[in-house]
Design a protein around this motif. Structure first.
Motif, PDB file in Angstrom:
ATOM      1  N   UNK A 184      -4.378 -21.562   9.989  1.00  0.00           N
ATOM      2  CA  UNK A 184      -3.368 -22.179   9.139  1.00  0.00           C
ATOM      3  C   UNK A 184      -3.519 -21.640   7.722  1.00  0.00           C
ATOM      4  N   UNK A 185      -2.742 -20.628   7.420  1.00  0.00           N
ATOM      5  CA  UNK A 185      -2.813 -19.997   6.107  1.00  0.00           C
ATOM      6  C   UNK A 185      -1.468 -19.335   5.831  1.00  0.00           C
ATOM      7  N   UNK A 186      -1.278 -18.933   4.596  1.00  0.00           N
ATOM      8  CA  UNK A 186      -0.072 -18.200   4.194  1.00  0.00           C
ATOM      9  C   UNK A 186      -0.472 -16.758   3.912  1.00  0.00           C
ATOM     10  N   UNK A 187       0.273 -15.808   4.468  1.00  0.00           N
ATOM     11  CA  UNK A 187      -0.059 -14.396   4.308  1.00  0.00           C
ATOM     12  C   UNK A 187       1.052 -13.674   3.548  1.00  0.00           C
ATOM     13  N   UNK A 188       0.663 -12.951   2.507  1.00  0.00           N
ATOM     14  CA  UNK A 188       1.595 -12.180   1.690  1.00  0.00           C
ATOM     15  C   UNK A 188       1.206 -10.713   1.819  1.00  0.00           C
ATOM     16  N   UNK A 189       2.077  -9.898   2.398  1.00  0.00           N
ATOM     17  CA  UNK A 189       1.772  -8.493   2.665  1.00  0.00           C
ATOM     18  C   UNK A 189       2.652  -7.599   1.803  1.00  0.00           C
ATOM     19  N   UNK A 190       2.018  -6.676   1.089  1.00  0.00           N
ATOM     20  CA  UNK A 190       2.734  -5.738   0.233  1.00  0.00           C
ATOM     21  C   UNK A 190       2.420  -4.319   0.682  1.00  0.00           C
ATOM     22  N   UNK A 191       3.455  -3.502   0.817  1.00  0.00           N
ATOM     23  CA  UNK A 191       3.268  -2.165   1.352  1.00  0.00           C
ATOM     24  C   UNK A 191       4.388  -1.252   0.861  1.00  0.00           C
ATOM     25  N   UNK A 192       4.043  -0.004   0.574  1.00  0.00           N
ATOM     26  CA  UNK A 192       5.068   0.954   0.140  1.00  0.00           C
ATOM     27  C   UNK A 192       5.962   1.356   1.299  1.00  0.00           C
TER      28      UNK A 192
END
Length: 224
Positions: A184-192
């Motif tokens: 139970x977590x929030x995931x923020x993914x950043x990618x070019x």
């Protein structure tokens, strides 16, 4: 992956509805207005969505995840709430330093952990407590295996330059780290780029992620 509706977003940090403490920090940092990626990521992040943001280096990505973390998501009770993974120690240090500045008036401490530096010093820093940990996959996994990093209360995971991490051979470490984190977590993914490897990470480790694509100087909803 869900595409959020395209709307004209806030043009100033005040219009985002940021707290006085964070607005003061932004002013001290000389940030005058949000970049498109900061503007459009913020409402999705504070609403609790997992997000995938396709954006190039230099578009303000650290602020895009740092501002919602320090403004609304991280609470005052408890350490080790957010983990940021980056492909290089330079980027890990940059994120830790920038988030420390953003959270300067909210008493949000950060710790950077990375290879090539003293493990003992990092263990001591972790023992003192910090709500944000920024690190490289190999060293973060070392700390998790040793028990010198407590993952049980981590509620937020940020994958910064995710495509770089995978292309540099960190896929095994990345998956091993995520398997040790609370479900139970929030995931923020950043990618070019958002390629097949990124999609696999999203499918395996994210919950109904919202997708934001950066095209030129505008962020809009794009299909993958």
């Amino acid at each position: 992956m869900t595409e959020p509706p395209q709307e004209e977003g806030a043009q100033t940090f005040e219009e985002l509805g940021l707290s006085k403490e964070v607005l003061t920090a932004l002013s001290e940092m000389g940030w005058e207005s949000p970049t498109p990626v900061q503007r459009d990521s913020y409402p999705l992040a504070i609403a609790g969505h997992d997000i995938i943001v396709q954006s190039r280096t230099g578009t303000g990505k650290t602020g895009a995840f740092g501002i919602p973390l320090v403004d609304k998501l991280i609470t005052e009770d408890g350490d080790e709430q957010a983990l940021i993974l980056a492909p290089t120690r330079e980027l890990a240090l940059q994120s830790a330093a920038e988030i420390a500045k953003l959270g300067a008036h909210r008493n949000i401490d950060t710790v950077a952990v990375y290879g090539g530096a003293s493990m003992e010093r990092q263990v001591h820093a972790l023992e003192k407590g910090a709500r944000v940990i920024s690190g490289t996959p190999g060293r973060v996994l070392d700390h998790l295996k040793r028990g010198t990093m407590n993952a049980s209360k981590l509620r937020f995971l940020v994958l910064d330059e995710a495509d770089e991490m995978l292309s540099m051979g960190f896929a095994k470490e990345l998956h091993a780290i995520i398997e040790r984190l609370p479900k139970k977590r929030q995931t923020l993914l950043f990618s070019a780029t958002v390629d097949r490897a990124i999609k696999r990470v999203a499918e395996k480790h994210m919950h109904d992620p919202q997708f934001l694509g950066l095209s030129g100087d505008h962020v809009g909803a794009l299909g993958i």
